[in-house]
Design a protein around this motif. Structure first.
Motif, PDB file in Angstrom:
ATOM      1  N   THR A  33      46.554  39.143  42.643  1.00  0.00           N
ATOM      2  CA  THR A  33      47.432  38.621  42.044  1.00  0.00           C
ATOM      3  C   THR A  33      46.847  39.225  40.521  1.00  0.00           C
ATOM      4  O   THR A  33      47.654  40.082  39.869  1.00  0.00           O
ATOM      5  CB  THR A  33      47.751  36.777  41.409  1.00  0.00           C
ATOM      6  N   ILE A  34      45.702  39.250  39.898  1.00  0.00           N
ATOM      7  CA  ILE A  34      44.981  39.230  38.822  1.00  0.00           C
ATOM      8  C   ILE A  34      44.953  41.228  38.782  1.00  0.00           C
ATOM      9  O   ILE A  34      45.554  41.387  37.023  1.00  0.00           O
ATOM     10  CB  ILE A  34      43.363  39.304  38.331  1.00  0.00           C
ATOM     11  N   MET A  35      45.020  41.312  39.971  1.00  0.00           N
ATOM     12  CA  MET A  35      44.494  43.552  39.343  1.00  0.00           C
ATOM     13  C   MET A  35      45.932  43.543  38.999  1.00  0.00           C
ATOM     14  O   MET A  35      46.429  44.564  38.450  1.00  0.00           O
ATOM     15  CB  MET A  35      43.547  43.611  40.719  1.00  0.00           C
ATOM     16  N   GLY A  81      50.372  45.543  33.345  1.00  0.00           N
ATOM     17  CA  GLY A  81      50.208  46.082  31.677  1.00  0.00           C
ATOM     18  C   GLY A  81      50.185  44.465  31.097  1.00  0.00           C
ATOM     19  O   GLY A  81      50.278  44.583  29.530  1.00  0.00           O
ATOM     20  N   LYS A  82      49.930  43.399  31.518  1.00  0.00           N
ATOM     21  CA  LYS A  82      49.798  42.313  30.949  1.00  0.00           C
ATOM     22  C   LYS A  82      48.722  42.465  30.350  1.00  0.00           C
ATOM     23  O   LYS A  82      47.008  42.527  30.317  1.00  0.00           O
ATOM     24  CB  LYS A  82      49.753  41.282  32.107  1.00  0.00           C
ATOM     25  N   THR A  83      48.231  41.874  29.333  1.00  0.00           N
ATOM     26  CA  THR A  83      47.303  41.409  28.488  1.00  0.00           C
ATOM     27  C   THR A  83      45.955  39.824  29.209  1.00  0.00           C
ATOM     28  O   THR A  83      46.694  39.715  29.971  1.00  0.00           O
ATOM     29  CB  THR A  83      47.271  40.767  27.294  1.00  0.00           C
ATOM     30  N   TRP A  84      44.858  40.878  29.185  1.00  0.00           N
ATOM     31  CA  TRP A  84      43.830  39.228  29.629  1.00  0.00           C
ATOM     32  C   TRP A  84      44.300  38.152  29.634  1.00  0.00           C
ATOM     33  O   TRP A  84      44.600  36.945  30.153  1.00  0.00           O
ATOM     34  CB  TRP A  84      42.209  39.133  29.550  1.00  0.00           C
ATOM     35  N   GLY A 138      47.903  29.698  35.615  1.00  0.00           N
ATOM     36  CA  GLY A 138      46.866  28.316  35.625  1.00  0.00           C
ATOM     37  C   GLY A 138      45.023  28.477  35.311  1.00  0.00           C
ATOM     38  O   GLY A 138      43.731  27.864  36.009  1.00  0.00           O
ATOM     39  N   TYR A 139      44.603  30.080  34.570  1.00  0.00           N
ATOM     40  CA  TYR A 139      43.191  30.138  34.702  1.00  0.00           C
ATOM     41  C   TYR A 139      42.776  30.192  33.414  1.00  0.00           C
ATOM     42  O   TYR A 139      43.221  30.534  32.444  1.00  0.00           O
ATOM     43  CB  TYR A 139      42.512  31.486  35.465  1.00  0.00           C
ATOM     44  N   SER A 140      41.188  29.850  33.312  1.00  0.00           N
ATOM     45  CA  SER A 140      41.042  30.169  31.882  1.00  0.00           C
ATOM     46  C   SER A 140      40.601  31.945  31.635  1.00  0.00           C
ATOM     47  O   SER A 140      40.304  32.332  32.569  1.00  0.00           O
ATOM     48  CB  SER A 140      39.481  29.625  32.008  1.00  0.00           C
ATOM     49  N   TRP A 141      40.491  32.525  29.765  1.00  0.00           N
ATOM     50  CA  TRP A 141      40.183  33.963  30.791  1.00  0.00           C
ATOM     51  C   TRP A 141      39.109  34.336  31.610  1.00  0.00           C
ATOM     52  O   TRP A 141      39.398  35.211  31.731  1.00  0.00           O
ATOM     53  CB  TRP A 141      39.640  34.106  29.028  1.00  0.00           C
ATOM     54  N   ARG A 142      38.012  33.286  31.206  1.00  0.00           N
ATOM     55  CA  ARG A 142      36.799  33.633  31.776  1.00  0.00           C
ATOM     56  C   ARG A 142      36.573  33.146  33.594  1.00  0.00           C
ATOM     57  O   ARG A 142      36.234  34.730  33.975  1.00  0.00           O
ATOM     58  CB  ARG A 142      35.101  32.282  31.567  1.00  0.00           C
ATOM     59  N   THR A 143      37.693  32.815  33.863  1.00  0.00           N
ATOM     60  CA  THR A 143      37.989  32.628  35.144  1.00  0.00           C
ATOM     61  C   THR A 143      38.593  33.768  35.267  1.00  0.00           C
ATOM     62  O   THR A 143      38.577  34.330  37.002  1.00  0.00           O
ATOM     63  CB  THR A 143      38.271  31.502  35.956  1.00  0.00           C
ATOM     64  N   VAL A 144      39.525  34.580  34.924  1.00  0.00           N
ATOM     65  CA  VAL A 144      40.255  35.221  35.158  1.00  0.00           C
ATOM     66  C   VAL A 144      39.279  37.023  35.145  1.00  0.00           C
ATOM     67  O   VAL A 144      39.268  37.383  35.821  1.00  0.00           O
ATOM     68  CB  VAL A 144      41.293  35.600  34.319  1.00  0.00           C
ATOM     69  N   HIS A 145      38.087  36.951  34.211  1.00  0.00           N
ATOM     70  CA  HIS A 145      36.932  37.456  33.935  1.00  0.00           C
ATOM     71  C   HIS A 145      35.967  37.486  35.401  1.00  0.00           C
ATOM     72  O   HIS A 145      35.887  38.835  36.529  1.00  0.00           O
ATOM     73  CB  HIS A 145      36.283  38.154  32.950  1.00  0.00           C
ATOM     74  N   ARG A 146      35.667  36.591  35.808  1.00  0.00           N
ATOM     75  CA  ARG A 146      35.145  36.681  37.553  1.00  0.00           C
ATOM     76  C   ARG A 146      35.779  37.117  38.267  1.00  0.00           C
ATOM     77  O   ARG A 146      35.159  38.159  39.192  1.00  0.00           O
ATOM     78  CB  ARG A 146      34.334  35.194  37.610  1.00  0.00           C
TER      79      ARG A 146
END
Length: 76
Positions: A36-38, A45-48, A56-64
């Motif tokens: 989903t994230i990828m 083309g969504k932003t982080w 429903g995630y934090s920015w940090r969780t998305v990057h993890r």
């Protein structure tokens, strides 16, 4: 004019090939969150920030999750 159309078609085909390879790599992931994230980042083309908010995630969780997915794709 024909030369310009030919160059545009060539670039379109190259972009379609890249999109196909990206889609294939994403679909090879076995984790739904990673897919989903990828997909949202690289195909939609969504932003982080949008990816994090929409899922429903934090920015940090998305990057993890993103980092974990990249490692799997790189190994494949």
């Amino acid at each position: 004019m024909a030369n310009l159309e030919e160059r545009i078609d060539d670039k379109r085909h190259k972009l379609m090939d890249k999109q196909s390879k990206i889609t294939e790599a994403i679909n090879s992931l076995d984790d739904d969150d990673e897919c989903t994230i990828m997909t949202e980042k690289y195909l939609n083309g969504k932003t982080w920030e949008q990816v994090a908010e929409d899922n429903g995630y934090s920015w940090r969780t998305v990057h993890r999750i993103h980092g974990r997915a990249l490692k799997k794709i790189k190994l494949a």
